[in-house]
Motif scaffolding. Structure first.
Motif, PDB file in Angstrom:
ATOM      1  N   UNK A 129       0.825  -1.209   0.000  1.00 25.83           N
ATOM      2  CA  UNK A 129       0.000   0.000   0.000  1.00 25.83           C
ATOM      3  C   UNK A 129       0.860   1.260   0.000  1.00 25.83           C
ATOM      4  N   UNK A 130       1.935   1.264   0.769  1.00 20.08           N
ATOM      5  CA  UNK A 130       2.843   2.409   0.807  1.00 20.08           C
ATOM      6  C   UNK A 130       3.498   2.634  -0.559  1.00 20.08           C
ATOM      7  N   UNK A 131       3.919   1.548  -1.200  1.00 19.61           N
ATOM      8  CA  UNK A 131       4.537   1.652  -2.528  1.00 19.61           C
ATOM      9  C   UNK A 131       3.529   2.150  -3.557  1.00 19.61           C
ATOM     10  N   UNK A 132       2.304   1.674  -3.458  1.00 13.59           N
ATOM     11  CA  UNK A 132       1.261   2.122  -4.382  1.00 13.59           C
ATOM     12  C   UNK A 132       1.068   3.633  -4.260  1.00 13.59           C
TER      13      UNK A 132
ATOM     14  N   UNK B  54       1.575   6.965 -10.682  1.00 14.25           N
ATOM     15  CA  UNK B  54       1.741   8.171 -11.488  1.00 14.25           C
ATOM     16  C   UNK B  54       3.186   8.559 -11.752  1.00 14.25           C
ATOM     17  N   UNK B  55       4.137   7.911 -11.090  1.00 13.02           N
ATOM     18  CA  UNK B  55       5.555   8.203 -11.305  1.00 13.02           C
ATOM     19  C   UNK B  55       5.943   7.736 -12.710  1.00 13.02           C
ATOM     20  N   UNK B  56       6.695   8.556 -13.429  1.00 15.11           N
ATOM     21  CA  UNK B  56       7.112   8.194 -14.784  1.00 15.11           C
ATOM     22  C   UNK B  56       8.274   7.211 -14.753  1.00 15.11           C
ATOM     23  N   UNK B  57       8.109   6.135 -15.520  1.00 18.11           N
ATOM     24  CA  UNK B  57       9.160   5.146 -15.718  1.00 18.11           C
ATOM     25  C   UNK B  57       9.298   4.987 -17.219  1.00 18.11           C
TER      26      UNK B  57
ATOM     27  N   UNK C 223       6.646   7.019 -19.167  1.00 22.15           N
ATOM     28  CA  UNK C 223       5.213   6.721 -19.040  1.00 22.15           C
ATOM     29  C   UNK C 223       4.827   6.685 -17.566  1.00 22.15           C
ATOM     30  N   UNK C 224       3.708   7.333 -17.201  1.00 20.87           N
ATOM     31  CA  UNK C 224       3.291   7.306 -15.792  1.00 20.87           C
ATOM     32  C   UNK C 224       2.728   5.946 -15.417  1.00 20.87           C
ATOM     33  N   UNK C 225       3.210   5.407 -14.304  1.00 21.61           N
ATOM     34  CA  UNK C 225       2.715   4.116 -13.824  1.00 21.61           C
ATOM     35  C   UNK C 225       1.256   4.247 -13.407  1.00 21.61           C
ATOM     36  N   UNK C 226       0.483   3.237 -13.728  1.00 25.62           N
ATOM     37  CA  UNK C 226      -0.902   3.133 -13.254  1.00 25.62           C
ATOM     38  C   UNK C 226      -0.958   1.897 -12.370  1.00 25.62           C
TER      39      UNK C 226
END
Length: 161
Positions: A111-114, A119-122, A125-128
Motif C-alpha cells: 500500500x505504501x509503494x502504491x 503516477x511516477x514516470x518510468x 510513461x506514468x505508472x498506473x
C-alpha cells in the motif's frame, strides 16, 4: 520507409517531437520483424524464474514496451519490503503486454509503494498502479433442471387460468 536513409531522416525529424502532449520515441526496432520469439523467449523465461510471488502484490500498468522485469524492479528499488517484479509478455510473440506485477513482504509495504509510485514516470510513461487481487473465476454454470423450472409461457398460462 523504402531505404535506410529515409528511415534515418524520419527518426531525425520525429524522434522527441510532441503529439497530443506526449513525446514520440522514433527509432529502429531492436528485434527484426518476426524474430521476437527467438530473441525474447530466453529473456522472458529468465525474468519469470526469479520472481518471488506474494499475496501482497501491485498490478503495474501503462508500462513502456521496452521495460523489462529488471527495470520494473529497479523502479521500485527504494520501496521498503520489495520482494520482486515481473513484466508480462505475450507467449507467441514475446512482446510486452504493457503490464506487470510487483510483490512485497506485507500489505502495508504494498500500500505504501502504491501511494508513493502511482503516477511516477518510468521510461517516459506514468505508472498506473492498483493492488492486485487474487484471480477470480466465474462460478460454474448451473444445470438446467427442466422439472423444477417453469417456462415463462407455462407460468403465464397458469396465472391466467
Amino acid at each position: 520507409m523504402e531505404t535506410v536513409e529515409e528511415a534515418k531522416e524520419a527518426i531525425r525529424m520525429f524522434n522527441g517531437s510532441e503529439v497530443g502532449g506526449r513525446a514520440l520515441r522514433v527509432n529502429f526496432p531492436e528485434v527484426p520483424r518476426g524474430g521476437e520469439r527467438e530473441i525474447m523467449g530466453p529473456r522472458i523465461q529468465s525474468s519469470y524464474k526469479g520472481f518471488i510471488d506474494s499475496e501482497h502484490k501491485i498490478y503495474a500498468g501503462n508500462l513502456g514496451w521496452r521495460l523489462t522485469s529488471e527495470g520494473l524492479r529497479d523502479a521500485f528499488a527504494n520501496q521498503p519490503g520489495l520482494l520482486s517484479a515481473k513484466v508480462i509478455y505475450e507467449r507467441e510473440t514475446g512482446k510486452s503486454r504493457g503490464f506487470g506485477f510487483v510483490s512485497f513482504e506485507s500489505a502495508e509495504n504494498a500500500e505504501d509503494a502504491l501511494e508513493a509510485m502511482n503516477g511516477v514516470e518510468v521510461e517516459g510513461r506514468p505508472l498506473r498502479l492498483n493492488l492486485a487481487g487474487e484471480r477470480s473465476y466465474p462460478p460454474p454454470a448451473q444445470e438446467n433442471n427442466t422439472e423444477n423450472n417453469l417456462e415463462s409461457s407455462e407460468l403465464l398460462s397458469s396465472i391466467g387460468a
